[in-house]
Design a protein around this motif. Structure first.
Motif, PDB file in Angstrom:
ATOM      1  N   GLU B  42       0.846  -1.190   0.000  1.00 61.20           N
ATOM      2  CA  GLU B  42       0.000   0.000   0.000  1.00 61.20           C
ATOM      3  C   GLU B  42       0.884   1.243   0.000  1.00 61.20           C
ATOM      4  O   GLU B  42       1.842   1.331   0.754  1.00 61.20           O
ATOM      5  CB  GLU B  42      -0.898  -0.006   1.245  1.00 61.20           C
ATOM      6  CG  GLU B  42      -1.771   1.231   1.321  1.00 61.20           C
ATOM      7  CD  GLU B  42      -2.863   1.142   2.385  1.00 61.20           C
ATOM      8  OE1 GLU B  42      -3.034   0.090   3.009  1.00 61.20           O
ATOM      9  OE2 GLU B  42      -3.550   2.158   2.580  1.00 61.20           O
ATOM     10  N   LYS B  61      -5.614  -5.150   3.306  1.00 60.19           N
ATOM     11  CA  LYS B  61      -5.223  -3.988   4.095  1.00 60.19           C
ATOM     12  C   LYS B  61      -4.717  -4.487   5.443  1.00 60.19           C
ATOM     13  O   LYS B  61      -5.106  -5.573   5.895  1.00 60.19           O
ATOM     14  CB  LYS B  61      -6.441  -3.097   4.338  1.00 60.19           C
ATOM     15  CG  LYS B  61      -6.967  -2.427   3.071  1.00 60.19           C
ATOM     16  CD  LYS B  61      -6.495  -1.002   3.019  1.00 60.19           C
ATOM     17  CE  LYS B  61      -7.301  -0.149   2.076  1.00 60.19           C
ATOM     18  NZ  LYS B  61      -6.777   1.228   2.046  1.00 60.19           N
ATOM     19  N   LEU B  62      -3.859  -3.698   6.082  1.00 59.33           N
ATOM     20  CA  LEU B  62      -3.347  -4.044   7.410  1.00 59.33           C
ATOM     21  C   LEU B  62      -3.720  -2.946   8.402  1.00 59.33           C
ATOM     22  O   LEU B  62      -3.624  -1.767   8.079  1.00 59.33           O
ATOM     23  CB  LEU B  62      -1.822  -4.183   7.382  1.00 59.33           C
ATOM     24  CG  LEU B  62      -1.252  -5.433   6.719  1.00 59.33           C
ATOM     25  CD1 LEU B  62       0.263  -5.350   6.659  1.00 59.33           C
ATOM     26  CD2 LEU B  62      -1.690  -6.693   7.455  1.00 59.33           C
ATOM     27  N   SER B  63      -4.140  -3.338   9.617  1.00 58.73           N
ATOM     28  CA  SER B  63      -4.392  -2.348  10.665  1.00 58.73           C
ATOM     29  C   SER B  63      -3.081  -1.980  11.339  1.00 58.73           C
ATOM     30  O   SER B  63      -2.046  -2.608  11.092  1.00 58.73           O
ATOM     31  CB  SER B  63      -5.348  -2.921  11.707  1.00 58.73           C
ATOM     32  OG  SER B  63      -4.659  -3.835  12.528  1.00 58.73           O
ATOM     33  N   LYS B  67      -3.390  -6.499  12.048  1.00 59.03           N
ATOM     34  CA  LYS B  67      -4.524  -7.342  11.672  1.00 59.03           C
ATOM     35  C   LYS B  67      -4.782  -7.179  10.173  1.00 59.03           C
ATOM     36  O   LYS B  67      -4.675  -6.080   9.635  1.00 59.03           O
ATOM     37  CB  LYS B  67      -5.771  -6.927  12.473  1.00 59.03           C
ATOM     38  CG  LYS B  67      -6.914  -7.932  12.391  1.00 59.03           C
ATOM     39  CD  LYS B  67      -8.215  -7.393  13.013  1.00 59.03           C
ATOM     40  CE  LYS B  67      -9.422  -8.011  12.317  1.00 59.03           C
ATOM     41  NZ  LYS B  67     -10.672  -7.313  12.569  1.00 59.03           N
ATOM     42  N   GLU B  68      -5.094  -8.291   9.534  1.00 57.46           N
ATOM     43  CA  GLU B  68      -5.242  -8.274   8.076  1.00 57.46           C
ATOM     44  C   GLU B  68      -6.709  -8.362   7.675  1.00 57.46           C
ATOM     45  O   GLU B  68      -7.441  -9.189   8.214  1.00 57.46           O
ATOM     46  CB  GLU B  68      -4.469  -9.474   7.524  1.00 57.46           C
ATOM     47  CG  GLU B  68      -4.588  -9.685   6.041  1.00 57.46           C
ATOM     48  CD  GLU B  68      -3.897 -10.979   5.608  1.00 57.46           C
ATOM     49  OE1 GLU B  68      -2.686 -11.099   5.794  1.00 57.46           O
ATOM     50  OE2 GLU B  68      -4.596 -11.885   5.122  1.00 57.46           O
ATOM     51  N   GLN B  69      -7.130  -7.529   6.747  1.00 58.25           N
ATOM     52  CA  GLN B  69      -8.451  -7.697   6.129  1.00 58.25           C
ATOM     53  C   GLN B  69      -8.250  -7.933   4.643  1.00 58.25           C
ATOM     54  O   GLN B  69      -7.776  -7.042   3.924  1.00 58.25           O
ATOM     55  CB  GLN B  69      -9.329  -6.468   6.349  1.00 58.25           C
ATOM     56  CG  GLN B  69     -10.651  -6.497   5.564  1.00 58.25           C
ATOM     57  CD  GLN B  69     -11.581  -7.638   5.993  1.00 58.25           C
ATOM     58  OE1 GLN B  69     -11.820  -7.821   7.172  1.00 58.25           O
ATOM     59  NE2 GLN B  69     -12.080  -8.417   5.038  1.00 58.25           N
ATOM     60  N   MET B  71      -9.311  -7.959   0.989  1.00 54.26           N
ATOM     61  CA  MET B  71     -10.320  -7.250   0.204  1.00 54.26           C
ATOM     62  C   MET B  71     -10.854  -8.183  -0.873  1.00 54.26           C
ATOM     63  O   MET B  71     -12.025  -8.190  -1.191  1.00 54.26           O
ATOM     64  CB  MET B  71      -9.709  -6.052  -0.521  1.00 54.26           C
ATOM     65  CG  MET B  71      -8.768  -5.199   0.301  1.00 54.26           C
ATOM     66  SD  MET B  71      -9.648  -4.199   1.458  1.00 54.26           S
ATOM     67  CE  MET B  71     -10.605  -3.197   0.322  1.00 54.26           C
ATOM     68  N   PRO B  92      -3.719   1.334  -3.467  1.00 52.21           N
ATOM     69  CA  PRO B  92      -4.457   1.598  -2.227  1.00 52.21           C
ATOM     70  C   PRO B  92      -4.454   0.428  -1.242  1.00 52.21           C
ATOM     71  O   PRO B  92      -5.071   0.528  -0.193  1.00 52.21           O
ATOM     72  CB  PRO B  92      -5.875   1.900  -2.726  1.00 52.21           C
ATOM     73  CG  PRO B  92      -5.985   1.228  -4.040  1.00 52.21           C
ATOM     74  CD  PRO B  92      -4.597   1.091  -4.602  1.00 52.21           C
TER      75      PRO B  92
END
Lengths: 227, 227
Positions: B42, B61-63, B67-69, B71, B92
């Motif tokens: 990103e 995405k990473l917090s 933590k991974e989400q 997409m 992005p």
């Protein structure tokens, strides 16, 4: 203002010749909606897309229990509901006027003809959809990876940036709508606003927000600190 | 298989003439990635987009806490990372090869030239981005409006539909990845799989899923019943 004058000011139509704008103008229908009026429902046949001229429109999904998740709020000069023009045939969400609104409606069939004849229009539309994808990525990140205070902090920074990085601005939607946008309930949102106020990160008077500690707000948004 | 043969089989390039395919072929670079290798991060400069030829790629995405989400997971014949080609200039989200993968890379600048000369290619790309927007809408709905059992039920129905509404199929990703995709942790996911098994809604043996009660699964997905 005439339809063509409106169109000439929009990102979606920038760079087009007067002749091309004239051709597009010929396909547009103007439509007025009252506050709270439904524009289309999820699953309705996608007969075309819309552009906001005046007012505001929310696009949202509903859960089985009637809980609402706002996907996006569209204001003046913003197109919405393009998905069924290019993929599938039905609207994938609901749309409702948040206030008295005037919209332009672009019928699917004639718009596809225009875009096929007009590479610049296609490029503008690709940019518009890509921009939306980026915003949806951010919403997914917000909903999935951030706690509610972080979501609110991100939203306040977004509003500040949108207005040129100013520290004083107004919330552009009611707090109940903001709660829905951030995937929470109004009571939780009020508690977080109160905490942000007590910590002197922001001050809130009705819809008026003042950022007192921008660094603190950024830390919250990035998940580096908690409230 | 040659690059051009691959391209001719893809939705993104359907309807193009042999000459047009030849021009696109000339811009493509083949790239191989090991399992777990980062393709881009990103914020990296968005120099072009990719297409999966072999293997699988997750975009995530990473917090702040790591933590991974996820997409989206992209498999063979699927393009990804188009956003910075048309809007903004940076990726992005992150992309990583989930297994040994071969990708085609399309540089931004030459692809823009191609698409401007080629309305059909523009239309195909508009369809692809619109499709992705629809999927992101559904992911937002899933993350925000459904409990985890409903999210899992929706995903199992999606896998079944993707394979032609069959009742027996394999999970296409590891359970830890599936947990991330659904915004939960592996322990919660295991408990829900166990409950679904006990209620005879689905049976699970390793990665193999059998739908025993499709109506029950649909009720869960729509939020009409709870586990």
């Amino acid at each position: 203002m005439e339809v063509r004058q409106h169109l000439s000011q929009l990102d979606l139509f920038k760079g087009l010749t007067a002749e091309q704008l004239e051709a597009i103008t010929g396909t547009v229908t103007e439509k007025d909606y009252r506050k709270g009026e439904l524009i289309f429902a999820e699953g309705d046949e996608g007969v075309g897309f819309y552009l906001v001229i005046r007012g505001r429109v929310k696009v949202y999904k509903l859960s089985a229990e009637g809980k609402e998740q706002i996907m996006h709020i569209f204001g003046p000069r913003m197109p919405f509901a393009e998905v069924p023009v290019f993929a599938g045939s039905r609207y994938p969400a609901n749309a409702e006027a948040m206030e008295s609104s005037r919209l332009f409606f672009f019928p699917k069939k004639s718009f596809i003809t225009l875009i096929q004849e007009n590479p610049l229009l296609a490029m503008n539309m690709l940019a518009s959809l890509s921009q939306r994808l980026k915003q949806f990525s951010n919403l997914i990140e917000t909903l999935s990876l951030k706690e509610v205070p972080g979501r609110l902090a991100s939203y306040l920074l977004y509003l500040s940036d949108k207005n040129g990085s100013i520290d004083e601005f107004k919330l552009d939607i009611a707090k109940s709508q903001l709660a829905s946008l951030l995937g929470t309930i109004p009571e939780t949102l009020s508690r977080i606003f109160a905490k942000m106020g007590a910590r002197e990160i922001v001050s809130i008077k009705g819809p008026e927000i003042t950022i007192l500690d921008r660094e603190g707000l950024e830390d919250l948004a990035e998940g580096n600190t908690k409230l």
